[in-house]
Design a protein around this motif. Structure first.
Motif, PDB file in Angstrom:
ATOM      1  N   PHE A 173       0.820  -1.202   0.000  1.00 56.24           N
ATOM      2  CA  PHE A 173       0.000   0.000   0.000  1.00 56.24           C
ATOM      3  C   PHE A 173       0.861   1.261   0.000  1.00 56.24           C
ATOM      4  N   THR A 174       2.088   1.177   0.533  1.00 55.83           N
ATOM      5  CA  THR A 174       2.995   2.321   0.452  1.00 55.83           C
ATOM      6  C   THR A 174       3.323   2.644  -1.000  1.00 55.83           C
ATOM      7  N   TRP A 224       1.618   1.830  -3.681  1.00 59.06           N
ATOM      8  CA  TRP A 224       0.435   2.250  -4.416  1.00 59.06           C
ATOM      9  C   TRP A 224       0.045   3.689  -4.112  1.00 59.06           C
ATOM     10  N   VAL A 225       0.027   4.070  -2.848  1.00 60.74           N
ATOM     11  CA  VAL A 225      -0.353   5.443  -2.479  1.00 60.74           C
ATOM     12  C   VAL A 225       0.648   6.443  -3.041  1.00 60.74           C
ATOM     13  N   THR A 256       0.423   6.762  -6.914  1.00 60.81           N
ATOM     14  CA  THR A 256      -0.718   7.584  -7.312  1.00 60.81           C
ATOM     15  C   THR A 256      -0.414   9.063  -7.146  1.00 60.81           C
ATOM     16  N   ALA A 305       1.764  12.976   1.498  1.00 60.50           N
ATOM     17  CA  ALA A 305       1.484  11.559   1.261  1.00 60.50           C
ATOM     18  C   ALA A 305       2.451  10.669   2.029  1.00 60.50           C
ATOM     19  N   THR A 353       1.377  10.537   5.731  1.00 60.85           N
ATOM     20  CA  THR A 353       0.190   9.686   5.880  1.00 60.85           C
ATOM     21  C   THR A 353       0.545   8.211   5.754  1.00 60.85           C
ATOM     22  N   THR A 354       1.293   7.872   4.705  1.00 62.20           N
ATOM     23  CA  THR A 354       1.658   6.476   4.481  1.00 62.20           C
ATOM     24  C   THR A 354       2.544   5.959   5.601  1.00 62.20           C
ATOM     25  N   LEU A 394      -4.455  10.217   1.747  1.00 61.55           N
ATOM     26  CA  LEU A 394      -5.134   9.125   1.056  1.00 61.55           C
ATOM     27  C   LEU A 394      -5.901   9.609  -0.173  1.00 61.55           C
ATOM     28  N   THR A 395      -6.383  10.846  -0.127  1.00 62.69           N
ATOM     29  CA  THR A 395      -7.136  11.380  -1.272  1.00 62.69           C
ATOM     30  C   THR A 395      -6.259  12.169  -2.220  1.00 62.69           C
TER      31      THR A 395
END
Length: 274
Positions: free
Chosen positions: A148-149, A151-152, A155, A190, A193-194, A267-268
């Motif tokens: 998930f790191t 991927w976030v 993006t 980001a 957050t991650t 996340l957004t």
């Protein structure tokens, strides 16, 4: 009609809040009780008894377990961000054959339950000589946090203007300089957050920590709490377990409350262009 809608909305909010907060509240109440009082239902503290909090650190090396969790979680965050940022630059900026397939493979890894990869991860850690060591736990937790790191951050990386990167290349910057001096400051929301989410995952991880450690001095807090024993083999020390749970939950609650806006923003990030 508007009044009824508003009343219904706030009743729903109160119900969700009560459902979320009550288990932790009852854990706090139970941690302040001892003996037979633990087996009677009470929703308000009758007296403040902190003996369970003292017993947590007297009966076992719980301070060492907390330090182990901090070391493992902090190391996992550092490695996840270091690998995730460089991987995000490769997936987001460099075109190469098989990029989409590799990115989907990384996502697919995160879909496997821990039990499915437990035996293979055990053999890997044992072959590396990392059984019952903190580096072994760090390696195992990376499997949970890296997908998930990547991927976030990928993006977020794809939404950064290409003109910034092109201008840096014109001035003679190398890809490493572009990542370190240009993209890293822009990706800080980001990354924060991650990193926080990775810290929470590593802090709360139980199955790998239980399987890949043998001695109590090497365990992190989740298996240490689960394996707590009472004064006899037939006693389950609920008060001590609740006290330990409260101790290790408070830092996570504080971090989430402090960074809750950054969690949502990170996340957004990149979800909407413009």
């Amino acid at each position: 009609m508007k009044v009824l809608t508003r009343i219904g909305f706030w009743l729903l909010v109160a119900a969700i809040g009560l459902f979320s907060i009550f288990p932790f509240y009852y854990a706090v109440i139970s941690s302040l009780r001892s003996g037979a009082d633990l087996f009677s239902v009470a929703y308000l503290p009758e007296r403040l008894d902190f003996s369970n909090y003292v017993a947590v650190f007297e009966r076992q090396p719980f301070g060492t377990n907390i330090v182990n969790s901090v070391i493992v979680a902090a190391s996992v965050v550092a490695l996840s961000l270091a690998l995730g940022i460089t991987a995000a630059y490769a997936f987001g900026r460099i075109r190469f054959r098989g990029r989409s397939l590799l990115l989907m493979t990384i996502l697919a890894v995160s879909m496997f339950p821990q039990v499915a990869v437990l035996s293979g991860m055990f053999e890997l850690i044992r072959s590396f000589g990392l059984y019952n060591t903190l580096p072994g736990l760090i390696l195992a937790n990376l499997m949970l946090t890296l997908p998930f790191t990547v991927w976030v951050l990928t993006t977020f990386m794809r939404e950064l203007p290409k003109e910034i990167e092109e201008a840096a290349f014109v001035d003679g910057a190398t890809p490493w300089i572009v990542v370190r001096r240009i993209f890293l400051p822009l990706m800080m929301p980001a990354a924060v957050t991650t990193g926080l989410l990775a810290f929470i995952v590593a802090w709360n991880e139980f199955l790998f920590a239980l399987t890949f450690t043998l001695t109590n001095e090497r365990r992190t807090v989740p298996p240490a709490i689960a394996l707590m024993s009472g004064s006899t083999a037939y006693e389950l020390p609920w008060g001590t377990i609740m006290a330990a749970s409260v101790i290790v939950t408070l830092p996570i609650i504080a971090l989430v409350l402090v960074f809750q806006r950054k969690i949502v923003a990170g996340l957004t990030a990149g979800a909407v262009k413009g």
